[in-house]
Design a protein around this motif. Sequence first.
Motif, PDB file in Angstrom:
ATOM      1  N   ILE A 389     -18.405  60.717  40.700  1.00 27.81           N
ATOM      2  CA  ILE A 389     -17.798  60.658  42.032  1.00 27.81           C
ATOM      3  C   ILE A 389     -17.146  61.998  42.362  1.00 27.81           C
ATOM      4  O   ILE A 389     -17.172  62.450  43.498  1.00 27.81           O
ATOM      5  CB  ILE A 389     -16.809  59.475  42.097  1.00 27.81           C
ATOM      6  CG1 ILE A 389     -17.642  58.189  42.168  1.00 27.81           C
ATOM      7  CG2 ILE A 389     -15.869  59.576  43.294  1.00 27.81           C
ATOM      8  CD1 ILE A 389     -16.920  56.945  41.834  1.00 27.81           C
ATOM      9  N   ASN A 390     -16.642  62.645  41.332  1.00 24.62           N
ATOM     10  CA  ASN A 390     -15.940  63.914  41.559  1.00 24.62           C
ATOM     11  C   ASN A 390     -16.639  65.059  40.831  1.00 24.62           C
ATOM     12  O   ASN A 390     -16.989  64.911  39.656  1.00 24.62           O
ATOM     13  CB  ASN A 390     -14.501  63.793  41.042  1.00 24.62           C
ATOM     14  CG  ASN A 390     -13.817  62.586  41.662  1.00 24.62           C
ATOM     15  OD1 ASN A 390     -13.721  62.472  42.874  1.00 24.62           O
ATOM     16  ND2 ASN A 390     -13.393  61.655  40.815  1.00 24.62           N
ATOM     17  N   PRO A 391     -16.826  66.188  41.507  1.00 23.84           N
ATOM     18  CA  PRO A 391     -17.458  67.320  40.820  1.00 23.84           C
ATOM     19  C   PRO A 391     -16.582  67.808  39.669  1.00 23.84           C
ATOM     20  O   PRO A 391     -15.348  67.699  39.747  1.00 23.84           O
ATOM     21  CB  PRO A 391     -17.564  68.395  41.911  1.00 23.84           C
ATOM     22  CG  PRO A 391     -17.068  67.792  43.164  1.00 23.84           C
ATOM     23  CD  PRO A 391     -16.419  66.487  42.862  1.00 23.84           C
ATOM     24  N   PRO A 392     -17.192  68.321  38.605  1.00 29.17           N
ATOM     25  CA  PRO A 392     -16.376  68.808  37.482  1.00 29.17           C
ATOM     26  C   PRO A 392     -15.594  70.055  37.878  1.00 29.17           C
ATOM     27  O   PRO A 392     -16.012  70.790  38.771  1.00 29.17           O
ATOM     28  CB  PRO A 392     -17.421  69.136  36.412  1.00 29.17           C
ATOM     29  CG  PRO A 392     -18.682  69.358  37.156  1.00 29.17           C
ATOM     30  CD  PRO A 392     -18.616  68.537  38.398  1.00 29.17           C
ATOM     31  N   LYS A 393     -14.466  70.273  37.191  1.00 32.29           N
ATOM     32  CA  LYS A 393     -13.683  71.489  37.472  1.00 32.29           C
ATOM     33  C   LYS A 393     -14.425  72.690  36.906  1.00 32.29           C
ATOM     34  O   LYS A 393     -15.002  72.607  35.827  1.00 32.29           O
ATOM     35  CB  LYS A 393     -12.307  71.375  36.822  1.00 32.29           C
ATOM     36  CG  LYS A 393     -11.392  70.461  37.596  1.00 32.29           C
ATOM     37  CD  LYS A 393     -10.002  70.469  37.013  1.00 32.29           C
ATOM     38  CE  LYS A 393      -9.123  69.531  37.826  1.00 32.29           C
ATOM     39  NZ  LYS A 393      -7.989  69.053  37.076  1.00 32.29           N
ATOM     40  N   GLN A 394     -14.438  73.782  37.641  1.00 30.98           N
ATOM     41  CA  GLN A 394     -15.149  74.994  37.176  1.00 30.98           C
ATOM     42  C   GLN A 394     -14.337  75.709  36.097  1.00 30.98           C
ATOM     43  O   GLN A 394     -13.147  75.741  36.116  1.00 30.98           O
ATOM     44  CB  GLN A 394     -15.401  75.947  38.355  1.00 30.98           C
ATOM     45  CG  GLN A 394     -16.354  75.355  39.394  1.00 30.98           C
ATOM     46  CD  GLN A 394     -17.729  74.996  38.843  1.00 30.98           C
ATOM     47  OE1 GLN A 394     -18.281  75.712  38.020  1.00 30.98           O
ATOM     48  NE2 GLN A 394     -18.281  73.873  39.275  1.00 30.98           N
TER      49      GLN A 394
END
Length: 394
Positions: A389-394
């Motif tokens: 649901i949420n993109p991973p943190k870069q």
Amino acid sequence: MQIVKFKGLISLISVFPGIIYITNSYFLQNDSIIDLVIALTISIIIAFIAKECAYRISGAQELRDLTVLEKGKNLLKVEDLKVFYPLVGGIFRRQIGVIKAVNGISFEIKTGETLGLVGESGCGKTTAALAILGLVEKNDGDILFHNKTLPISYSRFIRQKIQIVYQDPDASLNPRLRVFDIIAEPLIDLLGIIKKDELRKRVLQLMREVALKREHMDRYPHEFSGGQKQRIVIARALATNPELIILDEPTSALDVSVQAQILNLLKKLQKNYGYGYLFITHNLAAVNHIADRIAVMYLGQIVEIGDTDQVFLKPSHPYTQALLASRSEVDMKNRDIKFIIQGEVPNLIDPPTGCAFHPRCSSDVRTKECEFDLPHKIKIEKGHYIWCINPPKQ
Ligand code: SF4
């Protein structure tokens, strides 16, 4: 494939002169019984020779030989595959629900390529393999082989072209058959080779492919080590000249030292003949060694897919990250390997709402929405995707 469709016709046409000859001698001439037996014998020989000639001229014979596949061609495409098992209960044994063993997975395998399918026990890897083999019925989705949808009932040709190697060679080999008979069985049943000297020649060739010796041919399975038994199983799988081989934990029943030998053998065969492999495993080291791409499954769904380096060097789904960070241990009760990840694997009968991984997810990006919303596909980079649901943190 066209040649196979005409194999029956070729056989029919080739025996036709023999049938005419017999009919003619029986109805039109007043021959003695000895003449009739001679005529019958001659006509069978003619029919046999004609059939062999027809096979060779038409090219059908080539189907019996190990062919080298051009690499990088579309071989298998699985699109939104769903396999549900009915859940039966109550006094009247009625269906009270479904178990979504495979719930909408998609992937592709090209010739000369290995896709590793990894995940915990019960995540649906083996059910997906059984659906590809036509051994369980799919509820929805498409399975394409060479860009054509596989029919519900598989033809003999498809059974030849898609083979499987199981985890336990002891369970795959008939202890009462010699190695020759084990490897010759598919040559007789599926390819119709019956001449003893040709069978021996082909069995010997297949044994050489898997580094077994001539003297092994007349021995029984119990006379071999685990690694050698798995080589016999692989030789039998190669006998039908397959294009896709499903490898269901092919090394997990073997000693660590032998595992590497079998993996190297599989790689060599793929390099020589261009087979496509679907490599199902719990063994992350093995999948890292052999796979070109990896699909990670959790509770019937793919949660991450990408090139092996992408998944191992930059795991982006919280489940893949947990899997790679986990220890694994052997469960002695069912000889299975368990990953030690926090929390229990949810029950497939009553899966969690929203993201199926949310009760176990300890990611920083986890939010309240994870408990209600369904994950969607997120592109990490070319060829590398996660479902979250949420993109991973870069
Ligand atoms: S959707 Fe939410 S709970 Fe599921 S893996 Fe992604 S962050 Fe974790």
